[in-house]
Design a protein around this motif. Structure first.
Motif: not given
Length: 239
Positions: A167, A215, A218-219
């Motif tokens: 990420t 993060y 995105i993950y």
């Protein structure tokens, strides 16, 4: 290994490299080659020490001794000039093609993460925090702000795995296009020094909440948990 230099930019990719005959998956091979080549680019900044002659008392030397001292000084200067520094600006292409942000090459991404993590599938959050702090202290000095890698530990198990670490690569990718704010549409498979510098602020302890949220976004958007499972299923990827 800098694959191309133009207009004071170093262009680094993974078309060729140390894993050409070792990694079967072309995407994984490209990502891992690109990081190894990027590390070679970094080592090219090392300058070998050059011993300079003692030129004290030049005015008291006879002509022969003076000329020999100046010849030695001239040779030392030539040796220093011969150690050409690479361009500070770089473009590190870690995917074999320019992806649409919706369809990234996850094997290339995870291969990049694996190589950046020192050929490991996970590392402790504490170790990564210390690495980040050490870098900050070198770049900024001992008054550097406190760094924190816990925002990358998305499942709070004390470890950063490949999916979680990936990420940060995608965030750096997006920031390489626009370092003022994160926009997932800017992901294009290329990292730059601009994105690398912008990523620094997401590691600040004071920015923990926004970093954690970014993060997580995105993950989840790229299903990196499942991508990691598929990547590790092929043991040749981590050969």
């Amino acid at each position: 290994m800098i694959q191309n230099i133009a207009q004071n930019y170093a262009y680094i990719g993974g078309e060729k490299g140390v894993y050409d005959s070792k990694i079967q998956n072309p995407s994984t091979r490209y990502g891992r080659n690109s990081v190894d080549n990027y590390k070679k680019y970094l080592t090219s900044f090392c300058i070998s020490p050059i011993e300079l002659p003692d030129v004290k008392g030049l005015s008291k030397m006879d002509n022969d001794t003076f000329n020999k001292a100046m010849d030695k000084l001239d040779e030392s200067v030539k040796q220093m000039n011969a150690q050409n520094m690479p361009p500070v600006n770089f473009e590190h292409k870690y995917m074999p093609y320019n992806p649409n942000f919706q369809f990234i090459d996850k094997d290339a991404l995870l291969g990049t993460a694996y190589e950046e993590m020192g050929k490991r599938t996970s590392m402790s959050t504490a170790e990564l925090t210390q690495n980040m702090q050490t870098t900050a202290n070198i770049v900024i000095g001992q008054n550097a702000p406190r760094m924190n890698a816990e925002s990358l530990d998305l499942n709070n198990d004390g470890l950063i795995d490949l999916g979680e670490y990936s990420t940060s690569i995608l965030l750096e990718d997006a920031l390489s296009t626009n370092d003022n704010y994160f926009d997932i549409r800017n992901i294009n498979g290329t990292l730059t020094n601009k994105g690398e510098n912008a990523l620094f602020k997401y590691g600040l302890n004071s920015n923990y909440p926004i970093a954690k949220a970014t993060y997580h976004q995105i993950y989840n958007a790229y299903g990196l948990n499942y991508a990691q499972q598929n990547f590790l299923h092929n043991l040749n990827n981590i050969a």
